[in-house]
Design a protein around this motif. Structure first.
Motif, short mmCIF file in Angstrom:
data_model
loop_
_atom_site.label_atom_id
_atom_site.label_comp_id
_atom_site.label_asym_id
_atom_site.label_seq_id
_atom_site.Cartn_x
_atom_site.Cartn_y
_atom_site.Cartn_z
N CYS A 204 0.80 -1.28 0.17
CA CYS A 204 -0.20 0.19 -0.13
C CYS A 204 0.91 1.42 0.16
O CYS A 204 0.57 2.46 -0.48
N GLU A 205 2.12 1.24 0.67
CA GLU A 205 2.73 2.53 0.55
C GLU A 205 3.48 2.68 -0.89
O GLU A 205 3.52 3.81 -1.14
N GLU A 206 3.76 1.55 -1.52
CA GLU A 206 3.92 1.68 -3.11
C GLU A 206 2.88 1.94 -4.01
O GLU A 206 2.93 2.33 -5.01
N GLY A 207 1.52 1.48 -3.55
CA GLY A 207 0.27 1.32 -4.45
C GLY A 207 -0.15 2.88 -4.65
O GLY A 207 -0.20 3.66 -3.53
N GLY A 208 -1.16 2.80 -5.22
CA GLY A 208 -2.19 4.05 -4.96
C GLY A 208 -3.13 3.77 -4.30
O GLY A 208 -3.45 2.85 -3.44
N ARG A 209 -4.27 4.63 -4.08
CA ARG A 209 -5.43 4.90 -3.30
C ARG A 209 -6.38 3.45 -3.63
O ARG A 209 -6.94 3.05 -2.59
N GLU A 210 -6.49 3.02 -4.61
CA GLU A 210 -7.36 2.05 -5.05
C GLU A 210 -6.92 0.82 -4.41
O GLU A 210 -7.57 -0.01 -3.91
N LYS A 211 -5.50 0.47 -4.38
CA LYS A 211 -4.90 -0.51 -3.73
C LYS A 211 -5.31 -0.27 -2.35
O LYS A 211 -5.48 -1.51 -1.66
N ILE A 212 -4.87 0.75 -1.70
CA ILE A 212 -4.85 1.07 -0.34
C ILE A 212 -6.32 0.66 0.31
O ILE A 212 -6.87 -0.20 1.34
N HIS A 213 -7.50 1.14 -0.67
CA HIS A 213 -8.93 0.80 -0.22
C HIS A 213 -9.38 -0.54 -0.31
O HIS A 213 -10.04 -1.19 0.39
N SER A 214 -8.66 -1.33 -1.29
CA SER A 214 -8.99 -2.87 -1.58
C SER A 214 -8.46 -3.59 -0.32
O SER A 214 -9.06 -4.41 0.35
N GLU A 215 -7.26 -3.22 -0.12
CA GLU A 215 -6.66 -3.82 1.18
C GLU A 215 -7.27 -3.45 2.43
O GLU A 215 -7.37 -4.44 3.32
N LEU A 216 -7.75 -2.28 2.55
CA LEU A 216 -8.44 -1.80 3.83
C LEU A 216 -9.78 -2.67 4.07
O LEU A 216 -10.04 -2.90 5.01
N LYS A 217 -10.53 -2.71 2.82
CA LYS A 217 -11.64 -3.55 2.84
C LYS A 217 -11.48 -4.98 3.22
O LYS A 217 -12.32 -5.32 4.12
N LYS A 218 -10.48 -5.53 2.77
CA LYS A 218 -10.19 -7.07 3.06
C LYS A 218 -9.67 -6.94 4.57
O LYS A 218 -10.28 -7.86 5.14
N ALA A 219 -9.13 -6.18 5.26
CA ALA A 219 -8.68 -6.10 6.48
C ALA A 219 -9.82 -5.95 7.53
O ALA A 219 -10.01 -6.57 8.54
N ARG A 220 -10.56 -4.79 7.07
CA ARG A 220 -11.92 -4.69 7.92
C ARG A 220 -12.77 -6.00 7.80
O ARG A 220 -13.42 -6.40 8.80
N GLU A 221 -13.08 -6.47 6.95
CA GLU A 221 -13.86 -7.84 6.79
C GLU A 221 -13.23 -8.88 7.51
O GLU A 221 -13.89 -9.40 8.32
N GLU A 222 -11.99 -9.07 7.48
CA GLU A 222 -11.31 -10.27 8.61
C GLU A 222 -11.52 -9.56 9.82
O GLU A 222 -11.78 -10.75 10.64
N TYR A 223 -11.30 -8.42 10.03
CA TYR A 223 -11.53 -8.06 11.49
C TYR A 223 -12.82 -8.41 12.02
O TYR A 223 -13.09 -8.87 13.09
N LYS A 224 -13.88 -7.97 11.14
CA LYS A 224 -14.98 -8.09 11.39
C LYS A 224 -15.31 -9.74 11.69
O LYS A 224 -16.21 -10.19 12.60
N GLU A 225 -14.99 -10.35 10.77
CA GLU A 225 -15.17 -12.10 11.10
C GLU A 225 -14.66 -12.51 12.17
O GLU A 225 -15.41 -13.17 12.99
N ASN A 226 -13.51 -12.05 12.59
CA ASN A 226 -12.63 -12.43 13.80
C ASN A 226 -13.32 -12.17 14.90
O ASN A 226 -13.67 -12.90 15.92
N THR A 227 -14.03 -10.73 14.76
CA THR A 227 -14.92 -10.18 16.07
C THR A 227 -16.13 -11.23 16.15
O THR A 227 -16.59 -11.48 17.50
N LEU A 228 -16.63 -11.55 15.12
CA LEU A 228 -17.98 -12.47 15.26
C LEU A 228 -17.66 -13.67 15.79
O LEU A 228 -18.29 -14.40 16.74
#
Length: 155
Positions: free
Chosen positions: A29-53
């Motif tokens: 994400c440091e090397e990529g653009g905002r689109e990549k950051i948003h994609s990785e952020l979405k994945k990380a949030r989904e994993e976090y939510k799944e783990n919380t559940l």
């Protein structure tokens, strides 16, 4: 005891996997653009939510009071460190010389730094806890001595 036979082997693997994801995603994400950051952020949030559940389900269905208490402490931490903390940080950071957007950016960076520091401290605590548990397993001491052992290592 061989690490493959260790009760900690699975946990060590999980920690290594999470650290690898953290490292990879941040570098990408440091090397990529905002689109990549948003994609990785979405994945990380989904994993976090799944783990919380999964944690919430474990808290509801676990028969062990000790495990339920530990899981609840994790859930309480997640709740406390959520959006409410970010709003408080923004409020605490604000000054006459900064805009709301600048306050939000600074709060995001401050929180990210805190989260990484907290993860480092958690790793140190995990090491102390694991070594204390291993010591008590190999110790010929009485049960009361083993119970006092943990406190001896964290003071």
């Amino acid at each position: 005891m061989n690490i493959d036979e260790s009760v900690f082997a699975v946990k060590l693997y999980e920690m290594e996997e999470q650290y690898g994801k953290l490292q990879c995603r941040i570098r990408i994400c440091e090397e990529g653009g905002r689109e990549k950051i948003h994609s990785e952020l979405k994945k990380a949030r989904e994993e976090y939510k799944e783990n919380t559940l999964l944690l919430e389900e474990k808290a509801r269905t676990c028969r062990s009071g000790a495990v339920t208490s530990l899981v609840q402490a994790q859930l309480d931490y997640r709740h406390k460190m959520g959006d409410g903390m970010k709003k408080q940080l923004i409020k605490d950071i604000h000054s006459q010389d900064s805009s709301p957007r600048e306050d939000e950016k600074e709060a995001d960076m401050l929180y990210a730094e805190f989260a990484m520091d907290f993860a480092t401290l958690a790793m140190q605590q995990a090491l102390i806890s694991a070594l204390t548990a291993l010591d008590s397993q190999k110790s010929p001491e009485s049960e009361s001595g083993a119970a006092e052992g943990y406190e001896r290592y964290i003071d």
